[in-house]
Motif scaffolding. Structure first.
Motif, PDB file in Angstrom:
ATOM      1  N   LEU A 117      40.787   9.398  50.322  1.00 32.82           N
ATOM      2  CA  LEU A 117      39.466   9.878  50.792  1.00 32.82           C
ATOM      3  C   LEU A 117      38.184   9.245  49.934  1.00 32.82           C
ATOM      4  O   LEU A 117      37.050   9.132  50.409  1.00 32.82           O
ATOM      5  CB  LEU A 117      39.300  11.332  50.991  1.00 32.82           C
ATOM      6  CG  LEU A 117      37.760  12.149  51.119  1.00 32.82           C
ATOM      7  CD1 LEU A 117      37.690  11.564  52.564  1.00 32.82           C
ATOM      8  CD2 LEU A 117      37.934  13.499  51.292  1.00 32.82           C
ATOM      9  N   SER A 118      38.614   9.229  48.483  1.00 29.83           N
ATOM     10  CA  SER A 118      37.370   9.007  47.637  1.00 29.83           C
ATOM     11  C   SER A 118      37.461   7.534  47.315  1.00 29.83           C
ATOM     12  O   SER A 118      36.587   7.172  46.439  1.00 29.83           O
ATOM     13  CB  SER A 118      37.350   9.867  46.451  1.00 29.83           C
ATOM     14  OG  SER A 118      38.526   9.712  45.631  1.00 29.83           O
ATOM     15  N   GLY A 119      38.282   6.582  48.008  1.00 29.75           N
ATOM     16  CA  GLY A 119      38.122   5.327  47.769  1.00 29.75           C
ATOM     17  C   GLY A 119      38.903   4.732  46.279  1.00 29.75           C
ATOM     18  O   GLY A 119      38.812   3.565  46.232  1.00 29.75           O
ATOM     19  N   ALA A 120      39.693   5.648  45.871  1.00 30.38           N
ATOM     20  CA  ALA A 120      40.224   5.345  44.560  1.00 30.38           C
ATOM     21  C   ALA A 120      41.645   4.703  45.023  1.00 30.38           C
ATOM     22  O   ALA A 120      42.001   3.738  44.126  1.00 30.38           O
ATOM     23  CB  ALA A 120      40.481   6.325  43.711  1.00 30.38           C
ATOM     24  N   LEU A 121      42.180   4.725  46.204  1.00 31.78           N
ATOM     25  CA  LEU A 121      43.345   4.171  46.322  1.00 31.78           C
ATOM     26  C   LEU A 121      43.207   3.805  47.923  1.00 31.78           C
ATOM     27  O   LEU A 121      42.528   4.490  48.752  1.00 31.78           O
ATOM     28  CB  LEU A 121      44.537   5.334  46.449  1.00 31.78           C
ATOM     29  CG  LEU A 121      45.371   5.554  45.238  1.00 31.78           C
ATOM     30  CD1 LEU A 121      46.461   6.467  45.729  1.00 31.78           C
ATOM     31  CD2 LEU A 121      45.952   4.218  45.008  1.00 31.78           C
ATOM     32  N   ALA A 122      43.762   2.612  48.359  1.00 39.02           N
ATOM     33  CA  ALA A 122      43.725   2.209  49.617  1.00 39.02           C
ATOM     34  C   ALA A 122      44.929   2.560  50.345  1.00 39.02           C
ATOM     35  O   ALA A 122      45.928   2.705  49.785  1.00 39.02           O
ATOM     36  CB  ALA A 122      43.994   0.568  49.633  1.00 39.02           C
TER      37      ALA A 122
END
Lengths: 501, 320
Positions: free
Chosen positions: A54-59
């Motif tokens: 959700l926060s863009g740290a993982l795709a």
């Protein structure tokens, strides 16, 4: 579903897998503005992966994220922040050696041509802290403040004027009651400003204190989403760790006429300050003792204390009636105790080494490093283990890192068994492995027990405990709260004991 | 007083103490003349150490510095004999240093290779490059170099600042501005303090790593230029092990080898302390050069142990 108008954020069909593990399996969730949404689940249930996606740290592998009804592509934490998705990650969220103002100014534009205007940065930091009514010296390093203050600094750093959803990952894990209360006051204020708040925690009390909605994840799947007012503690615990399974009840019936052998390991008043309250524990030959409790209740700590991986500061252990002078992993191994840790990647296995080499590690440690085990002996033993545990591999020389989760777990077991232990401690033996391998491991546990071994099995899966254990030790809030025997071992009885106040 | 200045204060205290001890032992030691000489003799190593400071602050290490100094020297010398103007070769070599550093940084980040081994490869490549260019010591004869060598700014008290010393002081000022007044500087401290947190906070870690080693590279190249001007020659075996002196200067200057903590200004004093020790021992005359390394080593040891205790309070507060 909550049915309260349009959601702020909607996650649709989110998939994410890591080698050997499906972390998120078709997860659908939505978060409403002005409500606190608690995400619950055991370790490895997928909570952290979900918020990282959700926060863009993982795709993510596939799926869609909608923000206020618009499909968005969250490519990085910076992109998420710009869209109004603010996240405070667990533990890692600030640079402790840098001052508060420098932390606040990191990766932000306040000044031209790559320069930082410290005047503007200071004003910005003070303004942000003021929003949370925090009055601190912004020139001091972040690490010199208490964890509670650090947490608030991280939140004020994450909050933007346009923040529409704030994700807090275990914000209260290291706070005391008073600090938690002040954090909740802040959360309630943000909530009244219409921000959607996602709150991850393993403290059930706090979930009931602060949240409006609750979603429960298990093994990467969404189990349920409900409003908190429709739930009881018992419902939540059942959904987190219990699972309807006829097979489990069936195995329990078989154990009714069980008689235990002699005492092999007796712990008296064993404990460690701030880690686990002193407890008594007896392991008997031919008996499986299950260790049940929620995340953070002290399951892992108990196993590690018995093994000596955590140094006890109170109590003693007797093995076969002889008191151990000092409990350490090496002494425990010599005394015939083997331990399979929970996190097999970090503590148990060495991915680059082959199956044979991993199996040899503990055996060599037990013999002492001077008496080498010959290559021929090693190969023979590895072949035996692969056959006995049905490890799916072409040969014993395959690096462990290339095996599936279930087979890795079997190698961990094989390694423990190679040193021919009489007492076996298993922490989460079925973590992150598929259902088929699950049943095999449980059958294996029962077989070892029938051979006269004493086993202690800690698990977050209640059914697993019900299926495997002859006796269950129940944990809550870092205390042993009771034991359940024989026929009494049912899901409901265990849940009731955990939920009882 | 902010805790972060304690290591710097300790460094400056040691520097002043050594200087005063020298003054009490030898006449004329406490003078701007001696100070100017120490600055001139150690300018190149301090410049290299300033670049290394960024690399160490980011949590990395750069072993290619000494080879870079020698490589820049021999290329300048050979191109000088081929008739090139030194200013052109200087500009070229600075660009080369920047690009070579950036390349090292990129490989380190992209392939997740330990900086130690990547820059060790850089050390061998550049040193080998020196031998490719020439095997002998080549003099640099251009009048511009002579002019640079003879330009001096007098100091009150009979001392003077050489061109090299002035270049060093100017590059120090630039480095301080980069470290403390730019986003890049802040990012270097952040990734050295906690790389994963920095990434989650939105710091562009790859760009920062590449730029950090590029900065290390351009400062090493500048050190090479200053060294070539100082010796008026290029020699393929020059500055062997200079990277270790640079690292020592950085650590003596109060920068934590694990990254994230330290001040660029400290590196100046760290380098000056090393220079002061050798000057003191040379003044003594009867002691051989072995003592320069032994006393530097002991001082380094004392400093790292001291930092251990000073820095302890910066750490993240952990749960028991």
């Amino acid at each position: 579903m909550t049915g309260l108008g349009s959601p702020r954020v909607e996650l649709r069909n989110i998939h994410k897998s890591f080698p050997g593990v499906v972390a998120l399996d078709d997860v659908n969730l939505s978060f409403q503005p002005g409500r606190v949404h608690a995400l619950l689940g055991e370790n490895g249930a997928g909570k952290s992966t979900l918020i990282k996606v959700l926060s863009g740290a993982l795709a993510m592998d596939s799926g869609q994220i909608f923000l206020d009804g618009q499909l968005v592509d969250v490519t990085s934490t910076t992109a998420a922040q710009a869209m109004g998705i603010s996240t405070v990650f667990q533990e890692v969220n600030l640079i402790p050696a840098m001052s508060v103002v420098k932390n606040m100014a990191l990766a932000r534009n306040n000044g031209r041509y790559g320069f930082i205007s410290w005047k503007r940065a200071r004003k910005d930091a003070t303004d942000r802290l003021k929003r949370l009514r925090l009055d601190i010296d912004i020139e001091r390093p972040v690490g010199s403040y208490s964890v509670a203050i650090q947490q608030l600094i991280a939140i004020s750093r994450a909050l933007e004027d346009n923040t529409s959803i704030l994700v807090l990952d275990e914000p209260t894990a290291s706070l005391d009651a008073k600090e938690t209360a002040s954090l909740f006051a802040v959360i309630n204020e943000l909530k009244s400003n219409g921000i959607a708040i996602v709150f991850i925690t393993h403290f059930l009390d706090q979930v009931f204190d602060i949240s409006d909605d609750v979603s429960i994840l298990r093994n990467g799947q969404l189990v349920s989403t409900d409003q908190i007012k429709d739930l009881t503690r018992q419902d939540v615990i059942t959904q987190m760790i219990g699972r309807e399974l006829d097979e489990a009840e069936h195995t329990a019936a078989d154990k009714s006429n069980f008689t235990a052998g002699k005492d092999m390991l007796v712990a008296k008043g064993l404990g460690r300050h701030r880690t686990l309250a002193p407890f008594d524990l007896t392991l008997r030959a031919g008996e499986v003792v299950g260790l049940a409790g929620l995340l953070g209740s002290g399951r892992t700590e108990m196993v590690k204390l018995v093994f000596g991986a955590i140094q006890a500061d109170a109590g003693s252990i007797e093995i076969d009636g002889v008191k151990m002078p000092k409990i350490s992993p090496q002494k425990s191994l010599r005394a015939g105790i083997a331990f399979c840790p929970e996190d097999r990647k970090a503590e148990g296995l060495i991915g680059e080494l082959s199956i044979r080499e991993n199996i040899m590690l503990s055996m060599q440690a037990k013999r002492g490093w001077l008496k080498r085990v010959s290559r021929k002996e090693q190969e023979k033993l590895a072949e035996e283990m692969i056959k006995a545990l049905a490890i799916a591999t072409p040969d014993a020389e395959k690096p462990v890192g290339q095996l599936s989760g279930g087979n890795q777990q079997k190698v961990v077991l094989a390694r423990s068994l190679a040193s021919t232990p009489r007492i076996l401690l298993l922490d989460e033996p079925t973590r992150g492995i598929d259902v088929g391998a699950h049943a095999e491991i449980i059958a294996l546990i029962r077989r070892l027990c029938a051979d006269g071994m004493a086993l202690l099995v800690a698990s977050s899966e209640l059914d697993e405990i019900v299926a495997a254990a002859d006796r269950v030790v129940v944990m809550r809030d870092r205390h042993k709260i009771g034991e359940i025997d024989g026929k009494e071992i049912t899901r409901d009885n265990i849940i009731q004991m955990i939920a009882s106040q | 007083m902010n805790q972060k200045y304690w290591p710097l204060l300790a460094t400056i205290t040691v520097f002043i103490a050594l200087f005063v001890i020298g003054g009490s032992m030898y006449n004329n030691f406490l003078s701007t003349l001696v100070l100017g000489h120490i600055l001139a003799d150690n300018a190149f190593i301090i410049i290299a150490a300033i670049g290394t400071t960024f690399v160490i602050l980011s949590g990395g290490i750069d072993l290619s510095v000494g080879s870079m100094i020698a490589f820049v020297g021999v290329v300048m010398a050979v191109l000088d004999s081929a008739g090139w103007h030194p200013l052109v070769t200087i500009a070229m070599m600075l660009a080369f240093g920047f690009l070579f550093g950036a390349f090292q940084g990129f490989i380190i980040d992209y392939c997740k290779i330990q900086p130690f081994i990547m820059t060790l490869a850089g050390l061998f490549i550049l040193r080998g490059g020196c031998f490719m260019v020439t095997l002998d010591s080549v003099p640099i004869k251009h009048p511009f170099v002579k002019m640079m060598a003879s330009t001096r700014v007098p100091l009150p008290g009979g001392g003077f600042l050489t061109t090299g010393a002035m270049v060093m002081l100017a590059s120090l000022v630039i480095a301080i501005i980069i470290a403390h007044y730019t986003r890049f500087g802040s990012n270097v401290y952040a990734i050295g303090g906690d790389r994963e947190s920095a990434r989650l906070m939105g710091v562009p870690t790859r760009k920062t790593t590449v730029l950090t080693y590029a900065t290390g590279g351009i400062y090493a190249a500048l050190a090479g230029v200053v060294y070539a001007l100082y010796t008026s020659s290029g020699y393929p075996l020059a500055a062997t092990g200079a990277e270790l002196n640079a690292i020592a200067a950085v650590v003596l200057g109060g920068t934590l080898l694990t990254g994230g903590v330290g001040l660029v200004a400290g590196t100046l004093f760290g380098g000056m302390i090393l220079g002061l020790i050798s000057t003191l021992i040379i003044f003594h005359g009867s002691l051989n050069s072995a003592w320069i390394m032994i006393s530097s080593g002991i001082l380094l040891f004392v400093f790292i142990v001291m930092h251990r205790f000073l820095i302890g309070s910066f750490g993240r507060q952990k749960l028991s």
